[in-house]
Design a protein around this motif. Structure first.
Motif, PDB file in Angstrom:
ATOM      1  N   GLU A   1      47.691  36.105  -2.135  1.00 27.13           N
ATOM      2  CA  GLU A   1      47.511  34.878  -2.908  1.00 27.13           C
ATOM      3  C   GLU A   1      48.514  33.851  -2.403  1.00 27.13           C
ATOM      4  O   GLU A   1      49.726  34.091  -2.394  1.00 27.13           O
ATOM      5  CB  GLU A   1      47.718  35.097  -4.398  1.00 27.13           C
ATOM      6  CG  GLU A   1      47.433  33.831  -5.203  1.00 27.13           C
ATOM      7  CD  GLU A   1      48.066  33.840  -6.588  1.00 27.13           C
ATOM      8  OE1 GLU A   1      47.672  33.004  -7.422  1.00 27.13           O
ATOM      9  OE2 GLU A   1      48.957  34.656  -6.823  1.00 27.13           O
ATOM     10  N   GLN A   2      48.027  32.719  -1.979  1.00 30.93           N
ATOM     11  CA  GLN A   2      48.877  31.654  -1.472  1.00 30.93           C
ATOM     12  C   GLN A   2      48.325  30.313  -1.954  1.00 30.93           C
ATOM     13  O   GLN A   2      47.162  29.992  -1.712  1.00 30.93           O
ATOM     14  CB  GLN A   2      48.941  31.672   0.058  1.00 30.93           C
ATOM     15  CG  GLN A   2      49.878  30.635   0.656  1.00 30.93           C
ATOM     16  CD  GLN A   2      49.878  30.674   2.165  1.00 30.93           C
ATOM     17  OE1 GLN A   2      48.886  31.009   2.800  1.00 30.93           O
ATOM     18  NE2 GLN A   2      51.014  30.339   2.781  1.00 30.93           N
ATOM     19  N   GLY A   3      49.149  29.554  -2.638  1.00 37.89           N
ATOM     20  CA  GLY A   3      48.716  28.253  -3.126  1.00 37.89           C
ATOM     21  C   GLY A   3      47.570  28.317  -4.100  1.00 37.89           C
ATOM     22  O   GLY A   3      46.759  27.394  -4.174  1.00 37.89           O
ATOM     23  N   GLY A   4      47.479  29.405  -4.874  1.00 34.02           N
ATOM     24  CA  GLY A   4      46.421  29.536  -5.854  1.00 34.02           C
ATOM     25  C   GLY A   4      45.141  30.130  -5.325  1.00 34.02           C
ATOM     26  O   GLY A   4      44.220  30.395  -6.088  1.00 34.02           O
ATOM     27  N   ALA A   5      45.024  30.355  -4.017  1.00 30.94           N
ATOM     28  CA  ALA A   5      43.804  30.900  -3.423  1.00 30.94           C
ATOM     29  C   ALA A   5      44.041  32.339  -2.974  1.00 30.94           C
ATOM     30  O   ALA A   5      45.128  32.688  -2.503  1.00 30.94           O
ATOM     31  CB  ALA A   5      43.361  30.050  -2.232  1.00 30.94           C
ATOM     32  N   PHE A   6      43.023  33.188  -3.138  1.00 31.63           N
ATOM     33  CA  PHE A   6      43.062  34.565  -2.670  1.00 31.63           C
ATOM     34  C   PHE A   6      42.262  34.694  -1.378  1.00 31.63           C
ATOM     35  O   PHE A   6      41.185  34.103  -1.243  1.00 31.63           O
ATOM     36  CB  PHE A   6      42.465  35.513  -3.717  1.00 31.63           C
ATOM     37  CG  PHE A   6      43.387  35.838  -4.852  1.00 31.63           C
ATOM     38  CD1 PHE A   6      44.348  36.823  -4.731  1.00 31.63           C
ATOM     39  CD2 PHE A   6      43.282  35.154  -6.056  1.00 31.63           C
ATOM     40  CE1 PHE A   6      45.195  37.128  -5.785  1.00 31.63           C
ATOM     41  CE2 PHE A   6      44.114  35.439  -7.111  1.00 31.63           C
ATOM     42  CZ  PHE A   6      45.081  36.433  -6.988  1.00 31.63           C
ATOM     43  N   PHE A   7      42.769  35.496  -0.451  1.00 30.07           N
ATOM     44  CA  PHE A   7      42.024  35.798   0.761  1.00 30.07           C
ATOM     45  C   PHE A   7      42.471  37.150   1.294  1.00 30.07           C
ATOM     46  O   PHE A   7      43.562  37.644   0.969  1.00 30.07           O
ATOM     47  CB  PHE A   7      42.213  34.712   1.831  1.00 30.07           C
ATOM     48  CG  PHE A   7      43.641  34.330   2.081  1.00 30.07           C
ATOM     49  CD1 PHE A   7      44.421  35.034   2.982  1.00 30.07           C
ATOM     50  CD2 PHE A   7      44.218  33.266   1.410  1.00 30.07           C
ATOM     51  CE1 PHE A   7      45.732  34.702   3.218  1.00 30.07           C
ATOM     52  CE2 PHE A   7      45.540  32.910   1.631  1.00 30.07           C
ATOM     53  CZ  PHE A   7      46.299  33.629   2.542  1.00 30.07           C
ATOM     54  N   THR A   8      41.611  37.766   2.086  1.00 34.62           N
ATOM     55  CA  THR A   8      41.921  39.054   2.693  1.00 34.62           C
ATOM     56  C   THR A   8      42.252  38.863   4.167  1.00 34.62           C
ATOM     57  O   THR A   8      41.751  37.937   4.818  1.00 34.62           O
ATOM     58  CB  THR A   8      40.736  40.025   2.564  1.00 34.62           C
ATOM     59  OG1 THR A   8      39.585  39.464   3.211  1.00 34.62           O
ATOM     60  CG2 THR A   8      40.422  40.311   1.115  1.00 34.62           C
ATOM     61  N   ILE A   9      43.105  39.750   4.685  1.00 31.93           N
ATOM     62  CA  ILE A   9      43.461  39.766   6.104  1.00 31.93           C
ATOM     63  C   ILE A   9      43.191  41.176   6.615  1.00 31.93           C
ATOM     64  O   ILE A   9      43.868  42.129   6.220  1.00 31.93           O
ATOM     65  CB  ILE A   9      44.938  39.391   6.322  1.00 31.93           C
ATOM     66  CG1 ILE A   9      45.238  38.024   5.727  1.00 31.93           C
ATOM     67  CG2 ILE A   9      45.277  39.417   7.805  1.00 31.93           C
ATOM     68  CD1 ILE A   9      46.708  37.673   5.728  1.00 31.93           C
ATOM     69  N   ASP A  10      42.202  41.310   7.456  1.00 30.69           N
ATOM     70  CA  ASP A  10      41.832  42.613   8.008  1.00 30.69           C
ATOM     71  C   ASP A  10      42.904  43.067   8.990  1.00 30.69           C
ATOM     72  O   ASP A  10      43.248  42.338   9.930  1.00 30.69           O
ATOM     73  CB  ASP A  10      40.471  42.518   8.699  1.00 30.69           C
ATOM     74  CG  ASP A  10      39.916  43.878   9.061  1.00 30.69           C
ATOM     75  OD1 ASP A  10      40.424  44.480  10.032  1.00 30.69           O
ATOM     76  OD2 ASP A  10      38.990  44.337   8.381  1.00 30.69           O
ATOM     77  N   LEU A  11      43.443  44.279   8.794  1.00 35.02           N
ATOM     78  CA  LEU A  11      44.525  44.764   9.649  1.00 35.02           C
ATOM     79  C   LEU A  11      44.056  45.073  11.059  1.00 35.02           C
ATOM     80  O   LEU A  11      44.858  45.062  11.997  1.00 35.02           O
ATOM     81  CB  LEU A  11      45.160  46.017   9.032  1.00 35.02           C
ATOM     82  CG  LEU A  11      45.909  45.833   7.721  1.00 35.02           C
ATOM     83  CD1 LEU A  11      46.503  47.147   7.247  1.00 35.02           C
ATOM     84  CD2 LEU A  11      47.004  44.777   7.855  1.00 35.02           C
ATOM     85  N   LYS A  12      42.763  45.337  11.241  1.00 35.44           N
ATOM     86  CA  LYS A  12      42.251  45.683  12.558  1.00 35.44           C
ATOM     87  C   LYS A  12      41.800  44.449  13.330  1.00 35.44           C
ATOM     88  O   LYS A  12      42.225  44.213  14.462  1.00 35.44           O
ATOM     89  CB  LYS A  12      41.095  46.675  12.430  1.00 35.44           C
ATOM     90  CG  LYS A  12      40.565  47.187  13.761  1.00 35.44           C
ATOM     91  CD  LYS A  12      39.488  48.239  13.544  1.00 35.44           C
ATOM     92  CE  LYS A  12      38.985  48.781  14.880  1.00 35.44           C
ATOM     93  NZ  LYS A  12      37.932  49.815  14.674  1.00 35.44           N
TER      94      LYS A  12
ATOM     95  N   LYS B   1      40.818  36.462   8.675  1.00 34.15           N
ATOM     96  CA  LYS B   1      41.132  35.989   7.329  1.00 34.15           C
ATOM     97  C   LYS B   1      39.830  35.576   6.648  1.00 34.15           C
ATOM     98  O   LYS B   1      39.027  34.844   7.218  1.00 34.15           O
ATOM     99  CB  LYS B   1      42.098  34.808   7.403  1.00 34.15           C
ATOM    100  CG  LYS B   1      42.406  34.150   6.072  1.00 34.15           C
ATOM    101  CD  LYS B   1      43.338  32.969   6.276  1.00 34.15           C
ATOM    102  CE  LYS B   1      43.562  32.191   4.990  1.00 34.15           C
ATOM    103  NZ  LYS B   1      44.440  31.021   5.192  1.00 34.15           N
ATOM    104  N   ALA B   2      39.610  36.069   5.413  1.00 37.63           N
ATOM    105  CA  ALA B   2      38.386  35.754   4.676  1.00 37.63           C
ATOM    106  C   ALA B   2      38.755  35.332   3.264  1.00 37.63           C
ATOM    107  O   ALA B   2      39.498  36.034   2.560  1.00 37.63           O
ATOM    108  CB  ALA B   2      37.447  36.952   4.648  1.00 37.63           C
ATOM    109  N   LEU B   3      38.248  34.197   2.832  1.00 39.27           N
ATOM    110  CA  LEU B   3      38.528  33.672   1.497  1.00 39.27           C
ATOM    111  C   LEU B   3      37.782  34.482   0.447  1.00 39.27           C
ATOM    112  O   LEU B   3      36.613  34.823   0.617  1.00 39.27           O
ATOM    113  CB  LEU B   3      38.116  32.202   1.408  1.00 39.27           C
ATOM    114  CG  LEU B   3      38.342  31.502   0.052  1.00 39.27           C
ATOM    115  CD1 LEU B   3      39.828  31.372  -0.224  1.00 39.27           C
ATOM    116  CD2 LEU B   3      37.659  30.137   0.044  1.00 39.27           C
ATOM    117  N   VAL B   4      38.471  34.798  -0.641  1.00 36.78           N
ATOM    118  CA  VAL B   4      37.837  35.444  -1.787  1.00 36.78           C
ATOM    119  C   VAL B   4      37.355  34.346  -2.720  1.00 36.78           C
ATOM    120  O   VAL B   4      38.148  33.586  -3.267  1.00 36.78           O
ATOM    121  CB  VAL B   4      38.819  36.376  -2.522  1.00 36.78           C
ATOM    122  CG1 VAL B   4      38.163  36.986  -3.755  1.00 36.78           C
ATOM    123  CG2 VAL B   4      39.302  37.477  -1.586  1.00 36.78           C
TER     124      VAL B   4
END
Length: 445
Positions: free
Chosen positions: A371-382, A386-389
């Protein structure tokens, strides 16, 4: 033959229409209900192509999973500890932030039955593979010398609303006279961690689990003990001699690799992992190569995770917003030795404009949730993508720059292990938010 071909074409057309309907359902709960209706719908929804199309099975993820949401408790530890018997107190079960479309803020009893108020003031501790470990706070006498008992429960939100497993009391007291014992870590394990059950259907119907706790006693001596739902009993506490000079930091919930639980510790110069093997009751300590820096990085300690090949790893968050991935290359269970066998690589640059408030690890997805600046996103380790939730239930601009969880002073992203208030230093007792991720396990009725 022609008639059979027409019937097959009509069936394929119906399947396509059903998939379009499933794709437009408002939330994952509705999709689960549809999947449990009949075998035909179950097969359609379980299809990997469909799951990837709706974002439940990214190409780099080892298996499909659902990032359901985040459980948290806003009631402070000091308030909950002061619960008096025979006193009317408003219900305050844990809260829930849905990460699914059409979600928003929900109540705990939307997922777990709380008819008798058992989960009032409960604190979510850890989640893993659909299980949620919570600490139950029952009314206790207002006596500073009280012998405080530890009450724990494991439930399966979303999957089994009525199912809950109350654990027997562990073989230690949190407070015993003037001798204070503090929980320093906890973890959930399942049979899959030990490959004890090969039949996945049996595992889904009758899941068993283990709970591992670490706690400190007098003179900062630390112990570890485990509970097994198969025997409904706790093991004899193990003394962890090597960590008496260290301070636990980072998440309380340990990371599990091949039946071994790992927690992060520091001596203010270096970081270490305490490793507890559930099967062998072996305890070891491993030094990791990430340095302790002053300033922001000292508060934001490395975040533990697991790479796709099952190796213990860490995500280090730099002051400039660069995330580094430290992946262990050798055996998980090493001794006190050097810092070799680790590979460092840049994961992503999030920039330093907006503060990173929360970081979670989604094990089954193989990704970080940030969570950064009120927005959630995922970061795939492989793939490092970056994908916004998409939280369609909330206006993102309204919450931009605002922390969603009042207990933001000590979140999942950083924890020194201690809290300073009025000049007094005590072990950190803030209620950390817990990410709830479940496998895409659904069965036809």
């Amino acid at each position: 033959m022609a008639k059979a071909a027409r019937v097959g074409a009509a069936g394929e057309l119906l399947d396509d229409l059903l998939l379009l309907v499933f794709e437009r359902l408002p939330g994952v709960q509705d999709l689960l209900r549809c999947a449990a209706t009949c075998k035909q719908w179950l097969c359609l929804i379980k299809d990997p192509v469909f799951l990837r199309r709706i974002g439940l099975w990214p190409e780099t993820a080892p298996r499909p999973s659902v990032l359901v949401g985040i459980f948290y408790q806003n009631v402070g530890a000091n308030v909950a500890a002061a619960i008096q018997p025979m006193r009317r107190i408003p219900d305050s079960p844990p809260q829930f932030l849905s990460l699914q479309a059409g979600g928003g803020h929900l109540t705990f009893d939307s997922f777990v039955a709380n008819d008798d108020g058992l989960f009032n003031f409960a604190r979510p501790l850890a989640s893993r593979r659909g299980l949620l470990l919570v600490r139950i706070l029952l009314p206790t006498p207002a006596d500073p010398q009280r012998r405080e008992k530890l009450h724990l429960a494991v439930c399966r939100p979303l999957i089994d609303k009525r199912g809950r497993h109350l654990l027997p009391q562990p073989p230690f007291l949190v407070n015993h006279g003037f001798v204070r014992r503090h929980l320093t870590g906890y973890a959930l394990l399942t049979d899959e961690d030990h490959r004890a059950i090969d039949d996945l259907d049996q595992q889904r119907r009758h899941p068993s689990f283990q709970v591992v706790l670490t706690y400190s006693a007098a003179n900062r001596v630390m112990y570890a003990c485990g509970y097994s739902s198969a025997t409904d009993s706790w093991s004899t506490p193990i003394r962890c001699h090597q960590v008496s000079h260290l301070v636990r930091c980072g998440p309380y919930a340990g990371v599990v690799t091949s039946g071994t639980v790992h927690w992060l510790f520091t001596d203010q110069r270096s970081f270490y992992t305490l490793n507890v093997s559930v099967a062998t009751a072996h305890v070891s300590l491993t030094k990791i190569p990430i340095n302790v820096h002053a300033g922001e990085q000292r508060r934001r300690v490395p975040f533990p995770c697991v790479t796709g090949d099952g190796k213990l790893s860490f995500v280090s968050i730099q002051d400039d917003g660069v995330l580094e991935l430290w992946a262990k290359q050798g055996q998980d269970d090493c001794d006190h030795g050097g810092a070799g066998g680790w590979l460092r690589s840049d994961l992503i640059n999030l920039g330093s404009g907006d503060k990173i408030n929360l970081v979670f690890f989604a094990e089954r997805r193989g990704a970080m949730l940030v969570e950064q600046g009120g927005a959630f996103f995922t970061i795939d380790l492989k793939s490092k993508e970056k994908a916004l939730v998409d939280l369609k239930g909330e206006e993102m601009e309204h919450v931009r720059g605002i922390c969603r969880f009042p207990m933001h002073r000590c979140s999942s992203s950083w924890c020194s292990g201690f809290h300073c208030s009025w000049g007094k230093i005590s072990p950190c007792a803030y209620n950390k938010p817990v990410l709830y991720e479940v496998d895409w396990i659904i069965e036809a009725r």
